[in-house]
Structure formats: C-alpha cells, structure tokens
Design an enzyme around this catalytic site. Structure first.
Site, PDB file in Angstrom:
ATOM      1  N   ASP A  98       0.850  -1.173   0.000  1.00  0.00           N
ATOM      2  CA  ASP A  98       0.000   0.000   0.000  1.00  0.00           C
ATOM      3  C   ASP A  98       0.894   1.233   0.000  1.00  0.00           C
ATOM      4  OD1 ASP A  98      -2.722   1.178   0.533  1.00  0.00           O
ATOM      5  OD2 ASP A  98      -3.049  -0.867   1.249  1.00  0.00           O
ATOM      6  N   ASP A 194      -3.100   4.316  -2.363  1.00  0.00           N
ATOM      7  CA  ASP A 194      -4.210   4.732  -1.513  1.00  0.00           C
ATOM      8  C   ASP A 194      -4.698   6.131  -1.867  1.00  0.00           C
ATOM      9  OD1 ASP A 194      -5.743   4.201   1.031  1.00  0.00           O
ATOM     10  OD2 ASP A 194      -4.787   6.095   1.578  1.00  0.00           O
ATOM     11  N   GLU A 245      -6.464   3.650  -6.095  1.00  0.00           N
ATOM     12  CA  GLU A 245      -7.798   3.779  -5.498  1.00  0.00           C
ATOM     13  C   GLU A 245      -8.387   5.111  -5.975  1.00  0.00           C
ATOM     14  OE1 GLU A 245      -9.755   3.261  -1.088  1.00  0.00           O
ATOM     15  OE2 GLU A 245      -8.146   4.675  -1.373  1.00  0.00           O
ATOM     16  N   HIS A 309     -11.054  -4.119   2.934  1.00  0.00           N
ATOM     17  CA  HIS A 309     -11.010  -3.783   4.361  1.00  0.00           C
ATOM     18  C   HIS A 309     -11.864  -2.566   4.717  1.00  0.00           C
ATOM     19  CE1 HIS A 309      -8.273  -1.108   2.419  1.00  0.00           C
ATOM     20  NE2 HIS A 309      -8.173  -0.384   3.504  1.00  0.00           N
ATOM     21  N   ASP A 310     -12.375  -1.859   3.713  1.00  0.00           N
ATOM     22  CA  ASP A 310     -13.235  -0.696   3.977  1.00  0.00           C
ATOM     23  C   ASP A 310     -14.705  -1.008   3.740  1.00  0.00           C
ATOM     24  OD1 ASP A 310     -11.070   1.023   4.464  1.00  0.00           O
ATOM     25  OD2 ASP A 310     -10.892   1.537   2.333  1.00  0.00           O
TER      26      ASP A 310
END
Ligand code: TEU
Length: 538
Positions: A98, A194, A245, A309-310
């Site tokens: 990430d 990210d 993202e 994970h979100d």
C-alpha cells in the site's frame, strides 16, 4: 489487446493485523503471514496486496504513517519484512504494498516541523490556511483543523490525525519518489495507491454547494500531472503492477488514470459499486459493468471486487449470508472472477466469512464509524439508533480476525484479539473449509484454475444478455472462437432463464457450477437459489 501478467493475475488482499498472530499480542503480524503463505499459494493466488505496515500511531490502522522507512512494531520489523518478501517470491507469488502518500500521520516528523512555526522550511509541505471552507472530510465534520500554535488551519481529507501533504511542493514529491524507490529496490512488485485521486486540490478551496457530497475531494486538475511525473521518475523503471484507489470517477475519467497510452497506472479501483451501491441493485450493477467495459476495453484495465477492508463482506452486503451463504458466496465469486478485469479476493472471502453486529460501540474500532457515531450522538440522536444505522457499513465488518479453526478466537491468536472474532467462527473457518470438498474454498480454487487455463476468462470480450432481468445475470466472454456463457441466479427463489436463440442453438458444456446435480434441459435453464454456472459453448 496487450497480454500482461497482471491482467491474468488473481490478487489476494492481506489485512495483516487480522490475518494470523504469531506472537500472542492479539494483532496479526508479518511472521504470521509468512506462516500462512502456503495456504495462500495453495489457493492459486498470484499476487498478495499487503495493507500498510509502516511505522504508525495506528489511528487509522496504519493509514497514518509516521515513518515510511520502518515497519510498525505490531507487524514486526524490517528483517521480517525482507524475509516475507523472499518467502513470497520463493513460492512464485508477488507482493504489492500500500502506498499512502496523500497524507501522513500528524506524528510524522515532517508534520511536527511543519506545524512548529509559519516560517519553518517544511511549513509548505502541508496545506495551511487562515480560514477554513465548508468541506467535510471522509471521517470528520470538517477538512480543516485549527492549530493553536500558529493560529492557522491545516487540511485533512481523512482524520484530524492524517494531514494531507501538499503535492504542489516539489520537495514533497521528490521525497515521496525517493521513498518509493527504496521499496521497489527491495524487490516489491508494485503498489496499491491509496486515495490517489485526492492528491490535487482545487485552486482557492471554493465552498461546496452541498458539503455532504464530498466529490470535491477527488479528481481535481493536476492529479494526472503528478501521476505522470511519478511514472516518469519512478514507476516506469521497474517491472511492476500498480492499482490506484480512485473514488467518484466515471469510466471516461477513469481512463485518464489507466489508459495504456497515458503512462500513469495499470489499473484502478472505481467505487461505483462499493461506495455508491449500498445494497444489491441488479439493474444498476449491470449498467455499471457495461459502462465500464465499454469505456475501458482495449484501452485500459479494470479491477473486480465487491469488498475489501473498507467495505462490508460481500456475502453479507450483496448476497445472502444466512439461508444460502455457501451458494451465495460461490455465486459472487463467479461474478467477480468472470467479469472483465483483475479479480481481488479479500482474506476470508474464500471461506465465505460474513459481517458482524456488535452490541456496543465499544466493541468497534473503525475511526470512520466512531467519529460519525460521536458526531450524531452529539446532535442529540438516540445512541442505539445511531449504532444500528452505522452497523451495516462499518468497516469493522470485514476487519474481524480471520477464522482459521473452531478453537478459541478462531485460532487467530492465543492472546486477546484487537477486534472481536465473529461469533460464527465455529461453523465458518478454514479447517472446516479444507475438509469439505464442496466448500467455498474449493470453488475459489477451481475458479482460479479456470482462469489460468483459459485466456477467454481474461481477454474475452463481454456481452450482457440479461440487461433488464432483475434476477438472472447472463453474459458471454469470447476470444478467438472460444465462447463462454455465465448464468447467475442472484435470488433466493428459483428462476427460469430462457436462452436467446443465438445461445440456445449451440451445444453447451458445463465447466463449473455451484450445485452438483445440473440437468441439461434444452433452451430453458432452471436455476435454483443463488445458482451459478459457467458453460463453454460449442
Ligand atoms: O480509503 C479511502 C477511501 O476513501 C475509503 O474510505 C472509501 O470508503 C472508498 O472505499 C474510496 O472512496 C483508503 C483506505 O482504504 C482506508 O482504509 C483509509 O482509511 C483511507 O484511505 C485513508 O488513508
């Protein structure tokens, strides 16, 4: 279309703090991941995406970085990271990290310097203004935080503890590129970038008409200049894979990030499903897939995922995690792996793990949820009602520990887990899945094998035969005379899918299905609840 390894890859996301705890401190860690690498390899995975494990005060689970060159204690240390990378490569897999460069932690030395005085050389590394505008951040009521010491406000797209870097500042960019090279020179295989659509901020920060529609945070002019520079100075010098993202983006805008002639990123995560489609909405989902296919195909590459994970686990949010959990988990897997784009598996998805509902806000950890809860309760709303309204989309739904077996704490830790284990671990766990030939796990394995053996699954053109059908999703993928038909009955009831003439007139051969006894019945397919089938057409 150009063939590349990352188009053919299957990515497995490891949220390490919830994966496997090797030292009993209640947090998963890199050593724990090393111990479970064979499990991941056996599934057939090509690439592991590792969530941030850099030094961090951990206000947002590692997305608030205070030292880009160190590993946080909870995760391990640099020697363990190096060993992890080595062990991943030894097993023929790749590792992407990430990259969190829209913001740092407020404990990063750069920010500590920046906030120390108005004339500090690092003042301009972050965004300081005399007056706030009316914007809302992802996690708090305002994007601006007043800092007593110098009497100005700093900008943060996420939590107060996550000040945004000022990408207009060349020194900042150079520092970031240097840091990226450090990791790439270690031999990592790429980055998941990210919140990358947030790098550029609009001139003058004009007030928003509707501050609740936070699109103003993303895709501002200048973002592509930064990404092209990053590509030129760093990315293009390595054989790597990058996925950005990119929230609130149309396929037209998306192509600017991933167009093969653009020299920016390889692929993106758009969030038209996960951010903008709260519950299953079949017609809308089909439109999204069609628009993105038409917008990108042959020009840029997409990703497929329904959770991370979100975002709440897919079988809970978009499927049926009760009566038809296993069938539904397999149907959603079929969908993700047969639509055009690189498929992502979020840890635990491959055993059909579900979301959770904790009774008390104290059992939750997610800073987004907790800040929202505090904001709403402060307005005088009933706390119980607020809790209920936040439960379905709480990020902790997907962050509960991986369920390895039916022993205490699901075999995740011998200590006290940092977040409670989902109480259903006695039925849903890896040990059970490995022992049952009809488990969700083995279905994923078959899907991944199919992808490896059949280029049509990766490079085949896509055509939807069911645009207006609220239950059945039927589409083909086609490449060099090979044609596949995928039929999904995303519904708790039986449905009949009447094959269109064009598909009915050819022979078909079932390659994979999530029910064992499929009877072939001419041109009408009798589909059972959450039934999924993949056919080769002759
Ligand atoms: O998420 C960015 C983000 O905007 C998400 O919160 C959002 O829900 C959506 O998925 C994208 O529009 C990233 C990380 O994934 C998240 O865990 C971090 O909290 C956040 O950035 C801040 O770094």
């Amino acid at each position: 279309m150009k063939r590349t390894w990352w188009k053919e890859a299957v990515v497995y996301q490891v949220y390490w703090r919830s994966f496997f705890d090797s030292n009993g401190d209640g947090y998963g860690d890199l050593e724990g991941l090393i111990q479970k690498l064979d499990y991941i390899r056996d599934l057939g995975v090509d690439v592991i995406w590792l969530n941030p494990c850099y030094e961090s005060p951990d206000k947002d689970n590692g997305y608030d970085i205070s030292d880009y060159y160190r590993i946080m204690d909870k995760a391990g240390d640099m020697a363990t990271f190096d060993r992890l990378l080595h062990e991943v490569h030894k097993r023929g897999m790749k590792l992407i990290m990430d990259l969190v460069v829209n913001h740092t932690s407020d404990q990063h030395p750069w920010f500590i310097e920046s906030r120390s005085s108005k004339d500090n050389p690092k003042r301009d590394w972050y965004i300081w203004r005399d007056k706030p505008n009316n914007w809302r951040s992802y996690f708090t009521p305002s994007t601006w935080e007043y800092d007593e010491q110098t009497g100005q406000y700093y900008f943060h797209s996420f939590a107060v503890e996550q000040p945004d870097l000022n990408w207009e500042n060349e020194e900042v960019r150079e520092e970031i590129y240097k840091m990226m090279r450090f990791w790439l020179d270690k031999g990592i295989d790429g980055f998941r970038l990210d919140a990358i659509a947030l790098l550029a901020k609009p001139e003058g920060f004009p007030d928003a008409e509707n501050p609740y529609d936070i699109r103003y945070l993303t895709n501002n002019p200048g973002v592509h200049d930064y990404l092209q520079e990053m590509h030129e100075k760093v990315l293009k010098h390595y054989d790597i894979f990058t996925v950005g993202e990119v929230a609130f983006v149309s396929p037209e805008e998306g192509l600017k990030y991933v167009g093969e002639d653009r020299n920016e990123l390889h692929t993106l995560f758009h969030f038209e499903v996960c951010d903008e489609m709260p519950t299953w909405d079949p017609i809308r989902f089909k439109q999204i897939q069609k628009r993105w296919y038409e917008g990108l195909w042959g020009k840029g590459w997409n990703s497929q995922f329904l959770n991370n994970h979100d975002h709440t686990r897919q079988v809970t949010r978009y499927g049926n995690d009760k009566q038809f959990r296993v069938e539904s988990a397999k149907l959603l897997a079929t969908l993700v792996h047969t639509l055009p784009g690189t498929p992502y598996i979020y840890q635990g998805e491959e055993i059909g793990m579900t979301g959770v509902k904790f009774d008390s806000i104290d059992d939750y950890n997610d800073i987004a949820m907790k800040n929202k809860y505090a904001e709403e309760v402060a307005k005088g709303r009933d706390p119980k009602e607020v809790l209920e309204s936040l439960q379905l989309l709480s990020r902790d739904n997907s962050r509960t520990p991986m369920q390895w077996d039916d022993s205490e704490n699901a075999g995740f830790t011998t200590g006290t887990p940092w977040l409670k284990v989902n109480p259903n671990y006695k039925e849903i766990n890896v040990k059970q899945a490995l022992a049952d030939p009809n488990s969700v796990y083995y279905y994923y394995k078959k899907l991944i094998q199919l992808r490896k053996q059949n280029p049509v699954m990766v490079y085949g053109t896509f055509r939807d035969f069911s645009e207006h059908d609220p239950y059945i999703y039927a589409y083909t993928r086609e490449l060099d005379g090979v044609r596949w038909l995928i039929v999904l009955n995303h519904c708790d009831n039986d449905n009949v899918y009447e094959l269109p003439q064009e598909l009915a007139s050819v022979d078909r051969h079932l390659l994979l299905g999530n029910y064992t006894d499929v009877k072939e019945e001419g041109s009408a397919l009798h589909m059972r609840p959450h039934e999924a089938r993949i056919y080769a057409l002759q």
